[in-house]
Design an enzyme around this catalytic site. Structure first.
Site, PDB file in Angstrom:
ATOM      1  N   GLU A  82       9.607  -3.869  17.836  1.00 31.87           N
ATOM      2  CA  GLU A  82       9.587  -4.919  18.870  1.00 31.87           C
ATOM      3  C   GLU A  82       8.453  -5.914  18.636  1.00 31.87           C
ATOM      4  O   GLU A  82       7.286  -5.518  18.528  1.00 31.87           O
ATOM      5  CB  GLU A  82       9.437  -4.264  20.259  1.00 31.87           C
ATOM      6  CG  GLU A  82       9.525  -5.275  21.382  1.00 31.87           C
ATOM      7  CD  GLU A  82       9.500  -4.626  22.766  1.00 31.87           C
ATOM      8  OE1 GLU A  82       9.751  -3.419  22.874  1.00 31.87           O
ATOM      9  OE2 GLU A  82       9.207  -5.348  23.735  1.00 31.87           O
ATOM     10  N   LYS A 260       7.676   1.519  30.830  1.00 34.23           N
ATOM     11  CA  LYS A 260       8.228   1.205  29.499  1.00 34.23           C
ATOM     12  C   LYS A 260       7.189   0.434  28.690  1.00 34.23           C
ATOM     13  O   LYS A 260       7.005   0.671  27.493  1.00 34.23           O
ATOM     14  CB  LYS A 260       9.521   0.396  29.638  1.00 34.23           C
ATOM     15  CG  LYS A 260      10.316   0.240  28.351  1.00 34.23           C
ATOM     16  CD  LYS A 260       9.869  -0.913  27.475  1.00 34.23           C
ATOM     17  CE  LYS A 260      10.702  -1.030  26.210  1.00 34.23           C
ATOM     18  NZ  LYS A 260      10.234  -2.087  25.310  1.00 34.23           N
ATOM     19  N   ASP A 276       6.226  13.622  17.535  1.00 27.22           N
ATOM     20  CA  ASP A 276       7.528  13.704  18.199  1.00 27.22           C
ATOM     21  C   ASP A 276       7.517  12.811  19.442  1.00 27.22           C
ATOM     22  O   ASP A 276       7.005  13.197  20.488  1.00 27.22           O
ATOM     23  CB  ASP A 276       7.778  15.179  18.566  1.00 27.22           C
ATOM     24  CG  ASP A 276       9.134  15.401  19.212  1.00 27.22           C
ATOM     25  OD1 ASP A 276       9.737  14.438  19.729  1.00 27.22           O
ATOM     26  OD2 ASP A 276       9.574  16.559  19.227  1.00 27.22           O
ATOM     27  N   HIS A 374       6.382 -13.814  23.804  1.00 26.23           N
ATOM     28  CA  HIS A 374       7.452 -13.105  23.120  1.00 26.23           C
ATOM     29  C   HIS A 374       8.246 -14.039  22.219  1.00 26.23           C
ATOM     30  O   HIS A 374       8.698 -13.645  21.155  1.00 26.23           O
ATOM     31  CB  HIS A 374       8.433 -12.562  24.178  1.00 26.23           C
ATOM     32  CG  HIS A 374       8.379 -11.078  24.308  1.00 26.23           C
ATOM     33  ND1 HIS A 374       9.261 -10.265  23.668  1.00 26.23           N
ATOM     34  CD2 HIS A 374       7.550 -10.266  24.996  1.00 26.23           C
ATOM     35  CE1 HIS A 374       8.987  -9.012  23.956  1.00 26.23           C
ATOM     36  NE2 HIS A 374       7.953  -8.984  24.769  1.00 26.23           N
TER      37      HIS A 374
HETATM   38  P1  NAD Z   1       4.327  24.050  13.318  1.00 25.02           P
HETATM   39  O1  NAD Z   1       4.792  25.400  13.742  1.00 25.02           O
HETATM   40  O2  NAD Z   1       4.902  23.470  12.088  1.00 25.02           O
HETATM   41  O3  NAD Z   1       2.728  24.071  13.149  1.00 25.02           O
HETATM   42  C1  NAD Z   1       1.901  24.702  14.062  1.00 25.02           C
HETATM   43  C2  NAD Z   1       1.211  25.863  13.405  1.00 25.02           C
HETATM   44  O4  NAD Z   1       0.228  25.409  12.480  1.00 25.02           O
HETATM   45  C3  NAD Z   1       0.438  26.713  14.387  1.00 25.02           C
HETATM   46  O5  NAD Z   1       1.307  27.610  15.034  1.00 25.02           O
HETATM   47  C4  NAD Z   1      -0.602  27.383  13.506  1.00 25.02           C
HETATM   48  O6  NAD Z   1      -0.099  28.594  12.980  1.00 25.02           O
HETATM   49  C5  NAD Z   1      -0.787  26.398  12.347  1.00 25.02           C
HETATM   50  N1  NAD Z   1      -2.103  25.711  12.341  1.00 25.02           N
HETATM   51  C6  NAD Z   1      -2.871  25.453  11.238  1.00 25.02           C
HETATM   52  N2  NAD Z   1      -3.994  24.806  11.572  1.00 25.02           N
HETATM   53  C7  NAD Z   1      -3.977  24.618  12.904  1.00 25.02           C
HETATM   54  C8  NAD Z   1      -4.872  23.982  13.842  1.00 25.02           C
HETATM   55  N3  NAD Z   1      -6.028  23.415  13.466  1.00 25.02           N
HETATM   56  N4  NAD Z   1      -4.501  23.949  15.143  1.00 25.02           N
HETATM   57  C9  NAD Z   1      -3.343  24.499  15.545  1.00 25.02           C
HETATM   58  N5  NAD Z   1      -2.476  25.122  14.709  1.00 25.02           N
HETATM   59  C10 NAD Z   1      -2.786  25.188  13.388  1.00 25.02           C
HETATM   60  O7  NAD Z   1       4.534  22.943  14.442  1.00 25.02           O
HETATM   61  P2  NAD Z   1       4.354  22.930  16.015  1.00 25.02           P
HETATM   62  O8  NAD Z   1       3.232  21.998  16.328  1.00 25.02           O
HETATM   63  O9  NAD Z   1       4.297  24.312  16.599  1.00 25.02           O
HETATM   64  O10 NAD Z   1       5.735  22.262  16.468  1.00 25.02           O
HETATM   65  C11 NAD Z   1       5.938  20.891  16.369  1.00 25.02           C
HETATM   66  C12 NAD Z   1       7.377  20.593  15.981  1.00 25.02           C
HETATM   67  O11 NAD Z   1       8.284  21.191  16.915  1.00 25.02           O
HETATM   68  C13 NAD Z   1       7.694  19.130  15.994  1.00 25.02           C
HETATM   69  O12 NAD Z   1       8.361  18.806  14.788  1.00 25.02           O
HETATM   70  C14 NAD Z   1       8.663  18.989  17.171  1.00 25.02           C
HETATM   71  O13 NAD Z   1       9.534  17.904  16.947  1.00 25.02           O
HETATM   72  C15 NAD Z   1       9.370  20.284  17.169  1.00 25.02           C
HETATM   73  N6  NAD Z   1      10.048  20.751  18.386  1.00 25.02           N
HETATM   74  C16 NAD Z   1       9.862  20.172  19.611  1.00 25.02           C
HETATM   75  C17 NAD Z   1      10.493  20.678  20.735  1.00 25.02           C
HETATM   76  C18 NAD Z   1      10.206  20.065  22.075  1.00 25.02           C
HETATM   77  O14 NAD Z   1       9.329  19.247  22.205  1.00 25.02           O
HETATM   78  N7  NAD Z   1      10.934  20.431  23.133  1.00 25.02           N
HETATM   79  C19 NAD Z   1      11.321  21.794  20.608  1.00 25.02           C
HETATM   80  C20 NAD Z   1      11.509  22.364  19.358  1.00 25.02           C
HETATM   81  C21 NAD Z   1      10.854  21.849  18.242  1.00 25.02           C
END
Ligand code: NAD
Length: 422
Positions: A82, A260, A276, A374
């Site tokens: 945008e 928005k 996300d 705009h």
């Molecule tokens: P992930 O599981 O890939 O990474 C998180 C993991 O990284 C942690 O569990 C930990 O084991 C590790 N880690 C390493 N260094 C870390 C640090 N400094 N701090 C924290 N953890 C560390 O990803 P995630 O963040 O658990 O999930 C994010 C993904 O889930 C996104 O791609 C999202 O789109 C997706 N998702 C979202 C939803 C929703 O929002 N409703 C539902 C399902 C999936």
């Protein structure tokens, strides 16, 4: 007869898929080539990220300048299609500087994982039984993610609610998980699944859903900025913005657009850092609607000296590890440019971008109207849409604005005249 029922589409190579799609959609060689350009991402990485990949969808990446947040300077990457958003953010950030810039902080990065329990005749008693085994549940959860625990995160607490639903009472367990530098959805979902058998065992009920909540009320960012009256154009501007805010606070139709505008700033940084944006959007709007009245995510007031004070409070669940944040090369470069050390610091930058964007929109609306700013950028899009080449765009834009008619048919007419040497 062409059909969209294609078995084993996912097993085909990117090239084969693209060929099929090209034929189905009647795409030209040129159009297929455009889709297949995987740019900074590369096809191998794109194919590891989602299914059935045929290419990528590039967005412009702009840099918002002038941001001073907690006395630190940031260049803020924004990915957005945008016009005006990046310019408005930069402008607002500039006007915030004389008042000290943005003061931001966050709560701990705690997400909620929900476990839905049904089929218990005594839900209140079931609630207590679950609370009695709190430590056991937390331990089972934390066994699932020793890395998160090592970084100081993990399942920290438990809440249990009994809710009335169309299918009778349900017992809803909330796992409170400190996600540190992860957005946390995968981590939290894994823990919710691990905890579910314990909840069933102790209550005799049946668990259905085990999933994170995007209404991240325990992962909030709060930002404040003072815009000095002299800097932003005087008392009239302050009054205009206060009028605009009062309108949004009282009327959901206006409030949707108010929020928005905030999300223009928020989402652009969320996307540029590989996070996300659906999760952040869901969190923002559900938070705005809490209490049954859809509210602005910002507030605007006048301080004792006649300056304008803005605040924003909203959930922002973003990470620096996990998801695409650590794999997408452009996102990684964006995070490096920001220099943020923690997911909380990233959330502070994103909240500041949201507040800046809201200020810019309200200021424009309350004074000259939004269209003037705009229009010059919009005119560029119209010129390109009308078929102007890179060399022709500027002249087409100039003539469109001069005639105050920013329309594709007008741009085509101008192009015809230009090409005829007029
Ligand atoms: P992930 O599981 O890939 O990474 C998180 C993991 O990284 C942690 O569990 C930990 O084991 C590790 N880690 C390493 N260094 C870390 C640090 N400094 N701090 C924290 N953890 C560390 O990803 P995630 O963040 O658990 O999930 C994010 C993904 O889930 C996104 O791609 C999202 O789109 C997706 N998702 C979202 C939803 C929703 O929002 N409703 C539902 C399902 C999936």
């Amino acid at each position: 007869m062409k059909t969209s029922e294609i078995s084993g589409f996912y097993k085909k190579s990117l090239k084969e898929r693209l060929e099929l799609v090209k034929e189905f959609g009647g795409l030209s060689e040129e159009e297929a080539k455009t889709l297949a350009n995987t740019g900074a991402l590369g096809s191998a990485l794109a194919e590891r990220m989602i299914e059935n990949v045929i290419g990528t969808m590039p967005l412009p990446l702009g840099i918002a300048v002038n941001f001073l947040i907690n006395d630190t300077d940031y260049l803020v990457p924004m990915a957005i299609e945008e016009p005006s958003v990046v310019a408005a953010a930069s402008n607002a950030a500039k006007m915030a500087r004389p008042g000290g810039g943005f003061q931001a902080h966050t709560t701990e990065p705690i997400m909620i994982g929900q476990i839905q329990l049904v089929g218990v005749s005594d839900p209140q008693a079931a609630r207590l039984k679950i609370l009695e085994i709190r430590d056991e549940i937390l331990a089972v959860c934390n066994e699932k993610d020793p890395v998160l625990v090592k970084f100081g995160g993990g399942a920290k607490d438990l809440e249990v609610r009994v809710i009335d639903t169309a299918r009778g009472p349900m017992v809803i367990v909330h796992l409170l998980v400190d996600c540190r530098d992860a957005m946390g959805a995968n981590a939290v979902n894994t823990m919710a699944e691990a905890a579910a058998p314990l909840v069933e065992r102790v209550t005799g009920g049946k668990v259905y859903l085990r999933i994170i909540s995007n209404l991240a009320v325990t992962r909030l960012v709060r930002v404040k900025a003072t815009f000095l009256q002299d800097v932003i154009g005087g008392q009239d501007v302050v009054d205009g913005i206060l009028q605009a805010y009062a309108f949004a606070a009282a009327d959901p139709f206006r409030c949707a657009t108010h929020n928005k505008g905030i999300m223009n700033g928020v989402d652009a940084v969320v996307i540029a850092t590989g996070n996300d944006w659906r999760a952040v959007e869901a969190g923002a709007h559900s938070y705005a609607g809490m209490g049954g009245h859809y509210k602005p995510l910002t507030t605007w007031e006048e301080d004792g000296q006649g300056n304008l004070v803005g605040t924003i409070e909203m959930p922002i669940a973003v990470g620096l590890v996990g998801g695409a944040t650590a794999t997408h090369p452009a996102a990684k470069a964006g995070v490096k440019l920001l220099g943020v050390q923690t997911a909380q610091e990233l959330a502070q930058v994103i909240g500041s971008a949201g507040l800046a964007q809201n200020f810019a929109a309200l200021k424009a609306l309350a004074t000259e109207g939004i269209q003037r700013g705009h229009m010059s950028l919009h005119a560029r899009n119209i010129a390109v849409m009308a078929g102007a080449s890179v060399e022709e765009v500027d002249e087409v834009v100039r003539r469109l604005l001069a005639e105050k008619l920013v329309r594709v048919d007008k741009a085509q007419e101008i192009l015809r005249e230009m090409r005829a040497g007029e």
